[in-house]
Design a protein around this motif. Structure first.
Motif, mmCIF file in Angstrom:
data_model
loop_
_atom_site.group_PDB
_atom_site.id
_atom_site.type_symbol
_atom_site.label_atom_id
_atom_site.label_comp_id
_atom_site.label_asym_id
_atom_site.label_seq_id
_atom_site.Cartn_x
_atom_site.Cartn_y
_atom_site.Cartn_z
ATOM 1 N N TYR A 12 33.327 -21.098 4.384
ATOM 2 C CA TYR A 12 33.281 -22.230 5.309
ATOM 3 C C TYR A 12 34.709 -22.404 5.802
ATOM 4 O O TYR A 12 35.548 -22.919 5.069
ATOM 5 C CB TYR A 12 32.808 -23.493 4.597
ATOM 6 C CG TYR A 12 31.382 -23.408 4.089
ATOM 7 C CD1 TYR A 12 30.303 -23.537 4.964
ATOM 8 C CD2 TYR A 12 31.121 -23.191 2.741
ATOM 9 C CE1 TYR A 12 29.001 -23.464 4.498
ATOM 10 C CE2 TYR A 12 29.814 -23.126 2.279
ATOM 11 C CZ TYR A 12 28.756 -23.264 3.162
ATOM 12 O OH TYR A 12 27.476 -23.187 2.708
ATOM 13 N N VAL A 71 37.585 -21.882 3.328
ATOM 14 C CA VAL A 71 37.057 -22.002 1.958
ATOM 15 C C VAL A 71 36.083 -20.870 1.655
ATOM 16 O O VAL A 71 35.074 -20.713 2.340
ATOM 17 C CB VAL A 71 36.333 -23.358 1.746
ATOM 18 C CG1 VAL A 71 35.807 -23.473 0.314
ATOM 19 C CG2 VAL A 71 37.245 -24.520 2.085
ATOM 20 N N ALA A 77 33.335 -20.081 -0.457
ATOM 21 C CA ALA A 77 32.401 -20.698 -1.403
ATOM 22 C C ALA A 77 31.821 -19.643 -2.333
ATOM 23 O O ALA A 77 31.659 -19.856 -3.527
ATOM 24 C CB ALA A 77 31.289 -21.419 -0.654
ATOM 25 N N SER A 125 30.687 -27.079 -11.561
ATOM 26 C CA SER A 125 30.489 -27.609 -10.219
ATOM 27 C C SER A 125 31.477 -26.937 -9.251
ATOM 28 O O SER A 125 32.641 -26.767 -9.572
ATOM 29 C CB SER A 125 30.718 -29.119 -10.261
ATOM 30 O OG SER A 125 30.607 -29.643 -8.981
ATOM 31 N N SER A 183 31.331 -23.773 -8.208
ATOM 32 C CA SER A 183 31.556 -22.346 -8.444
ATOM 33 C C SER A 183 30.742 -21.458 -7.492
ATOM 34 O O SER A 183 30.854 -20.237 -7.551
ATOM 35 C CB SER A 183 31.264 -21.990 -9.913
ATOM 36 O OG SER A 183 29.951 -22.352 -10.263
ATOM 37 N N GLY A 184 29.901 -22.059 -6.649
ATOM 38 C CA GLY A 184 29.187 -21.270 -5.641
ATOM 39 C C GLY A 184 27.724 -21.005 -5.931
ATOM 40 O O GLY A 184 27.087 -20.201 -5.243
ATOM 41 N N THR A 222 25.292 -22.382 -3.059
ATOM 42 C CA THR A 222 25.501 -21.577 -1.851
ATOM 43 C C THR A 222 24.813 -20.214 -1.990
ATOM 44 O O THR A 222 24.170 -19.729 -1.053
ATOM 45 C CB THR A 222 27.016 -21.389 -1.589
ATOM 46 O OG1 THR A 222 27.624 -22.687 -1.543
ATOM 47 C CG2 THR A 222 27.267 -20.670 -0.278
HETATM 48 P P1 ADP Z 1 27.918 -25.324 -7.004
HETATM 49 O O1 ADP Z 1 26.479 -25.348 -6.592
HETATM 50 O O2 ADP Z 1 28.242 -24.250 -7.980
HETATM 51 O O3 ADP Z 1 28.387 -26.660 -7.486
HETATM 52 P P2 ADP Z 1 28.440 -24.917 -4.189
HETATM 53 O O4 ADP Z 1 27.820 -23.626 -3.869
HETATM 54 O O5 ADP Z 1 27.707 -26.142 -3.783
HETATM 55 O O6 ADP Z 1 28.820 -24.980 -5.724
HETATM 56 O O7 ADP Z 1 29.884 -24.986 -3.506
HETATM 57 C C1 ADP Z 1 30.875 -23.986 -3.655
HETATM 58 C C2 ADP Z 1 32.101 -24.343 -2.856
HETATM 59 O O8 ADP Z 1 31.811 -24.318 -1.459
HETATM 60 C C3 ADP Z 1 32.628 -25.738 -3.147
HETATM 61 O O9 ADP Z 1 34.027 -25.686 -3.122
HETATM 62 C C4 ADP Z 1 32.082 -26.552 -2.007
HETATM 63 O O10 ADP Z 1 32.924 -27.650 -1.739
HETATM 64 C C5 ADP Z 1 32.082 -25.554 -0.856
HETATM 65 N N1 ADP Z 1 31.012 -25.832 0.116
HETATM 66 C C6 ADP Z 1 29.692 -25.801 -0.129
HETATM 67 N N2 ADP Z 1 28.980 -26.096 0.993
HETATM 68 C C7 ADP Z 1 29.882 -26.318 1.962
HETATM 69 C C8 ADP Z 1 29.796 -26.685 3.357
HETATM 70 N N3 ADP Z 1 28.613 -26.844 3.961
HETATM 71 N N4 ADP Z 1 30.954 -26.814 4.040
HETATM 72 C C9 ADP Z 1 32.150 -26.644 3.444
HETATM 73 N N5 ADP Z 1 32.298 -26.315 2.145
HETATM 74 C C10 ADP Z 1 31.199 -26.158 1.407
#
Ligand code: ADP
Ligand code: MG
Length: 366
Positions: free
Chosen positions: A22, A25, A27, A47, A49-50, A53
């Motif tokens: 993103y 970032v 992810a 939390s 860790s991806g 996503t």
């Molecule tokens: P988990 O499910 O393991 O807690 P996520 O997959 O939700 O982790 O997120 C992984 C990383 O990607 C985090 O740093 C999160 O902030 C970032 N992230 C997730 N979705 C988005 C988005 N739509 N836009 C920007 N950053 C995102």
């Protein structure tokens, strides 16, 4: 066709260097995994860790920045979500509040144009599957959290997907209910033969439920394996610390004997297991689980082939089924030792000196 007992109802899934960014970032920064038909795999990690996503890319709600996803050998990255035939359950049940339980479960069938009579039959079957046969006419608000989540599971499997994705599905439930539902989901998985990918940050849940666990850290899978292998042979410090508790000791490599490495820790020579064969003179870290350390008094003689060191007891806490000791080595390193409690075992007191021992097999280079 009925919902249960399908020998090959599970899809094989192949993730190949999957990435998602993103902006700046990352992810998900490179996930490769292969799931066999019918396997139950858990993505476990803290939390951020991806995990979510990764799941969203498999489901088709997020497009990968790079890499490929194949289901049953066919790339699905250009396929819209509904054509991937994947069931999904989220943490917040996401049931439609204005629809009855039966209507909620029937919704994906309606979307797919299944005729009414067939829908009624399949919904009835799905309700039975999650032991909610009598609840079809209720509204979600008339159900407990655990029941709502079982409805969500029924809705996710009613159209007979070959792959089920579960994102922290039990996260909002209390401990007792969560443990019951964990067992129920294991049963469902066995009954349906469906391939499952579960996302959780709860290590106990991951170890209990999964055939294999993939540990995620900062957008990558850092180790994948059977629960016991991850616990007994963590391949790095992150896994050793994230799954269960570990003591870490700094060590200097002195010698190598096949799969055993001899290291020096604060002047004492100890033996550790390794598959990596670090070079002589390297500074490494060894990890030992607190329940694998034992007090050594009475355990002397040729019968004991193990590692050994002297410590001072700093704290002793009685925790019911076990006693938990905080120890300090003569070199100043803190160690946790957990001992099963017994009325026959003398309780150690702070300030006391002791020798501790543990097996090379429980000493892991991380
Ligand atoms: P988990 O499910 O393991 O807690 P996520 O997959 O939700 O982790 O997120 C992984 C990383 O990607 C985090 O740093 C999160 O902030 C970032 N992230 C997730 N979705 C988005 C988005 N739509 N836009 C920007 N950053 C995102
Ligand atoms: Mg998440």
């Amino acid at each position: 066709m009925s919902l249960g007992h399908h020998p090959s109802r599970g899809a094989s899934v192949s993730l190949n260097t999957l990435q998602k960014s993103y902006g700046k970032v990352g992810a998900v920064t490179g996930v490769s995994l292969d799931l066999q038909s019918g396997e139950f795999l858990t993505l476990l990690g803290p939390s951020g860790s991806g995990k979510t996503t990764t799941l969203m890319m498999i489901a088709g709600f997020e497009a990968p920045s790079a890499g490929d996803i194949a289901i049953d050998g066919v790339s699905v990255v250009d396929m819209p979500p509904y054509r991937r035939n994947i069931g999904m359950v989220f943490q917040n049940y996401a049931l439609f509040p204005h629809l009855t339980v039966a209507e909620n479960i029937g919704f994906p069938l309606k979307q797919r144009g299944v005729p009414k009579a067939e829908r009624t039959r399949l919904v009835g079957e799905a309700l039975e599957l999650v032991h909610l046969g009598a609840y079809g006419g209720r509204y979600p608000r008339q159900m407990s959290g655990g029941q709502q989540q079982r409805v969500a599971v029924a809705r996710a499997v009613v159209f007979k997907p070959r792959l089920l994705l579960l994102d922290e599905p039990l996260g909002a439930l209390d401990k007792q209910l969560r443990e019951n539902l964990q067992l129920e989901m294991r049963r469902l998985h066995a009954e349906l033969g469906i391939t499952c990918i579960l996302v959780t940050h709860d290590q106990d849940e991951a170890l209990t439920m999964s055939d294999r666990v993939a540990v995620m850290h900062e957008g990558k899978v850092v180790q994948v394996g059977h629960p016991e292998a991850l616990y007994d042979r963590p391949s790095n410090r992150f896994v050793a610390g994230f799954i269960g508790e570990s003591n870490f000791l700094p060590a200097l490599v002195r010698g190598l004997e096949s799969d055993v490495v001899v290291v020096e820790c604060e002047g004492a020579l100890i033996r550790a297991m390794t598959s990596q064969r670090p070079p002589i003179g390297a500074n490494i870290t060894v990890a030992i689980r607190p329940e694998r350390l034992r007090f050594a008094d009475g355990l002397v003689g040729p019968g004991v082939v193990g590692n050994r060191t002297s410590v001072t007891v700093r704290e002793a806490v009685f925790c019911g089924e076990r006693c938990r000791y905080l120890l300090e080595t003569d070199g100043g390193t803190s160690l946790i030792l957990k001992e099963p409690s017994s009325a026959a075992t003398r309780r150690r007191v702070p300030g006391e000196r002791a020798d501790i021992t543990w097996s090379p097999a429980d000493t892991i280079v991380v």
